[in-house]
Design a protein around this motif. Structure first.
Motif, PDB file in Angstrom:
ATOM      1  N   TRP A   1      -5.909   5.327  -2.091  1.00  0.00           N
ATOM      2  CA  TRP A   1      -5.536   4.278  -1.144  1.00  0.00           C
ATOM      3  C   TRP A   1      -6.698   3.354  -0.827  1.00  0.00           C
ATOM      4  O   TRP A   1      -6.494   2.241  -0.313  1.00  0.00           O
ATOM      5  N   THR A   2      -7.917   3.774  -1.137  1.00  0.00           N
ATOM      6  CA  THR A   2      -9.039   2.852  -0.943  1.00  0.00           C
ATOM      7  C   THR A   2      -8.936   1.641  -1.870  1.00  0.00           C
ATOM      8  O   THR A   2      -9.497   0.579  -1.575  1.00  0.00           O
ATOM      9  N   MET A   3      -8.222   1.784  -2.994  1.00  0.00           N
ATOM     10  CA  MET A   3      -8.045   0.654  -3.895  1.00  0.00           C
ATOM     11  C   MET A   3      -7.191  -0.442  -3.263  1.00  0.00           C
ATOM     12  O   MET A   3      -7.318  -1.623  -3.606  1.00  0.00           O
ATOM     13  N   ALA A   4      -6.301  -0.081  -2.351  1.00  0.00           N
ATOM     14  CA  ALA A   4      -5.531  -1.094  -1.626  1.00  0.00           C
ATOM     15  C   ALA A   4      -6.456  -1.934  -0.751  1.00  0.00           C
ATOM     16  O   ALA A   4      -6.293  -3.159  -0.642  1.00  0.00           O
ATOM     17  N   PHE A   5      -7.440  -1.283  -0.129  1.00  0.00           N
ATOM     18  CA  PHE A   5      -8.427  -2.028   0.658  1.00  0.00           C
ATOM     19  C   PHE A   5      -9.241  -2.957  -0.239  1.00  0.00           C
ATOM     20  O   PHE A   5      -9.539  -4.093   0.134  1.00  0.00           O
ATOM     21  N   ALA A   6      -9.605  -2.466  -1.429  1.00  0.00           N
ATOM     22  CA  ALA A   6     -10.388  -3.289  -2.350  1.00  0.00           C
ATOM     23  C   ALA A   6      -9.611  -4.533  -2.764  1.00  0.00           C
ATOM     24  O   ALA A   6     -10.152  -5.648  -2.800  1.00  0.00           O
ATOM     25  N   ALA A   7      -8.329  -4.372  -3.103  1.00  0.00           N
ATOM     26  CA  ALA A   7      -7.514  -5.525  -3.491  1.00  0.00           C
ATOM     27  C   ALA A   7      -7.387  -6.521  -2.340  1.00  0.00           C
ATOM     28  O   ALA A   7      -7.489  -7.741  -2.536  1.00  0.00           O
ATOM     29  N   ALA A   8      -7.178  -6.010  -1.134  1.00  0.00           N
ATOM     30  CA  ALA A   8      -7.013  -6.897   0.030  1.00  0.00           C
ATOM     31  C   ALA A   8      -8.281  -7.685   0.330  1.00  0.00           C
ATOM     32  O   ALA A   8      -8.216  -8.880   0.666  1.00  0.00           O
ATOM     33  N   THR A   9      -9.438  -7.052   0.202  1.00  0.00           N
ATOM     34  CA  THR A   9     -10.681  -7.774   0.514  1.00  0.00           C
ATOM     35  C   THR A   9     -10.982  -8.855  -0.521  1.00  0.00           C
ATOM     36  O   THR A   9     -11.542  -9.906  -0.185  1.00  0.00           O
ATOM     37  N   LEU A  10     -10.590  -8.648  -1.788  1.00  0.00           N
ATOM     38  CA  LEU A  10     -10.766  -9.718  -2.773  1.00  0.00           C
ATOM     39  C   LEU A  10      -9.827 -10.886  -2.492  1.00  0.00           C
ATOM     40  O   LEU A  10     -10.180 -12.052  -2.720  1.00  0.00           O
ATOM     41  N   LEU A  11      -8.635 -10.610  -1.986  1.00  0.00           N
ATOM     42  CA  LEU A  11      -7.742 -11.697  -1.577  1.00  0.00           C
ATOM     43  C   LEU A  11      -8.355 -12.489  -0.428  1.00  0.00           C
ATOM     44  O   LEU A  11      -8.279 -13.729  -0.396  1.00  0.00           O
TER      45      LEU A  11
END
Length: 501
Positions: free
Chosen positions: A477-487
């Motif tokens: 689920w940390t990958m969801a945070f990574a995707a959101a921060t790049l957005l």
């Protein structure tokens, strides 16, 4: 007697190669650290919850080292060695020693101390390299210079990331009897130390730096910059400094009130420390005392150009995503795709080696994209829009971790991440290099890298609390945070003025 020219001579491709070849070895060191430190820490007995805390030393060191080295390298001149190259050489020697000693760590404490030494040394070498491109090239070659540097970063990271995997296929043991660090990692770190030192030595021996007289002919005297910094500090009150201190106290209070990870206290200490440093610098300027290194750093941070401030926001979110990836990819792949959370199991070591391949893939894509895709996009759409596209590719790559079940398919995810990585390494620096005061390129590049380091520190402290409380056994689920921060980084780039092409 040499003739001083108002413009620098154009560098050939061989010259661009020599200027940035040292970054090839530096990135081998970073790649070995990024892909294997979680593995080393887990092999030595730490738990998943404790990984972010052990990584805190790295970003904290960069936060303190980079502005200082940037300031010093702007003002250093050691004869034939010049002003940037002494730092390349010193950092490479210390980093090589740390890499050689790291796999011999008898326990977690020694490994954490060597991680601190490694990251400090890599930062001593890396920070002046960013300014070195600006020193050596005129504005019309900045984009090419940073593209070549990014290609070396990608190539070095490929070698560093994939080397343990290659060693296993050549018969080196990937298992450590009785636990501990396997020989694949051990030999890779030894090789990395030698490669780092030799590549930096190549740049030191094959380049020359422009003398202080030549730099003055390019850009004029430094006195005007010093007086500007003094005026910026003298015009400030202590209100903002007190707000920084209050913010630090609030962070410390939140840790105590909500039971956050103890490492979050470091954030509070840093905020309060900057507030105290600002009070000292402002007080000295108001009293008419000579400006110190502390004053230069505080004054230049407060007086950053508007363009740099806007880029810094995008940089902050971009590197938050990257650090989430570096900390969590090994536990994500080994647990979610190989079903092996136990670091002592053969399946875990197999999954950890596949992470090396994944990291090599995104770095290889970055090396190719830096010299092909990004220049093509930049010529047609400009550097700002190109960076937005790159960040969106990275967000898609991180999000795709939730769409695939076969670890082989993660190679496709790494393509998007690699394009983003190339853009993050090249586009912001190319945009900045032509707009910053060239006499202070070292300190400004060091300050800009604060927005690389602070998000890493936040992730290393806050992300541990989030993971422990919300998904302690599902790090994916940390990958969801990574995707959101790049957005968010892509949205921040929309505030950066689009250059006239």
């Amino acid at each position: 007697m040499s003739t001083v020219s108002a413009t620098r001579p154009r560098q050939s491709w061989a010259g661009l190669w020599n200027i940035s070849f040292g970054f090839f070895g530096i990135q081998i060191g970073f790649a070995l650290q990024n892909a294997n430190m979680s593995r080393i820490f887990q092999s030595l007995g730490t738990s998943l919850d404790d990984l972010p805390a052990l990584w805190v030393a790295a970003p904290l060191t960069g936060l303190l080292v980079q502005p200082v080295i940037g300031h010093l390298s702007d003002r250093t001149w050691l004869g034939r060695l010049g002003r940037r190259r002494p730092y390349f050489l010193l950092g490479s020697i210390l980093a090589a020693l740390a890499l050689i000693l790291m796999p011999e760590s008898p326990g977690l404490l020694m490994a954490a101390l060597l991680l601190w030494l490694l990251d400090a040394s890599l930062n001593i070498s890396m920070e002046p390299f960013r300014a070195f491109v600006g020193d050596q090239l005129d504005k019309d070659q900045h984009a090419a210079g940073y593209a070549v540097q990014t290609a070396f970063i990608g190539a070095g990271a490929v070698f560093g990331s994939i080397f343990p995997w290659l060693l296993e296929h050549f018969g080196v043991s990937n298992q450590a009897p009785g636990g501990g660090i396997p020989d694949t990692v051990r030999v890779a770190f030894w090789f990395g130390g030698a490669a780092l030192f030799l590549s930096v030595l190549w740049t030191v021996l094959t380049t020359r730096e422009y003398s202080p007289a030549e730099m003055a002919a390019f850009h004029g005297d430094d006195a005007a910059d010093d007086s500007h910094t003094t005026r910026v500090l003298a015009a400030r009150g202590h209100g903002t400094s007190l707000l920084w201190i209050a913010a630090g106290a609030m962070v410390a209070g939140a840790v105590a009130l909500w039971g956050l990870e103890k490492e979050v206290y470091l954030l509070g200490a840093l905020l309060a420390g900057y507030g105290l440093a600002s009070i000292i610098a402002v007080s000295r300027a108001k009293a008419g005392r000579p400006i110190s290194m502390l004053g230069h750093i505080v004054g230049d941070f407060a007086g950053m150009p508007v363009l740099m401030r806007r880029l810094a926001v995008a940089q902050f979110f971009s590197w938050s995503a990257l650090f989430i990836m570096w900390i969590n990819t090994t536990p994500i792949v080994t647990s979610a795709f190989y079903g092996a959370p136990d670091a002592q199991s053969p399946a875990y070591q197999q999954g950890a080696n596949w992470v090396d391949v994944l990291f090599a893939t995104y770095n290889g894509v970055a090396a190719v994209a830096a010299l092909t895709l990004l220049p093509w996009l930049s010529r047609r759409f400009g550097q700002v829009r190109t960076h937005i596209v790159g960040l969106l590719c990275g967000a898609a790559g991180f999000a795709s971790f939730f769409w695939v079940s076969d670890p082989q398919l993660l190679l496709a995810s790494e393509v998007g991440i690699g394009i983003a990585w190339a853009s993050i390494l090249a586009m912001p620096y190319a945009i900045l290099a032509s707009s910053l005061p060239q006499r202070k390129l070292g300190i400004y590049m060091g300050l800009f890298n604060v927005f690389v380091v602070v998000p890493q520190l936040l992730v290393a402290t806050v992300m541990g609390s989030i993971t422990k409380h919300f998904f302690p056994t599902e790090p994916i689920w940390t990958m969801a945070f990574a995707a959101a921060t790049l957005l968010l980084a892509a949205l921040a780039m929309m505030r950066v003025p689009v250059e006239v092409r």
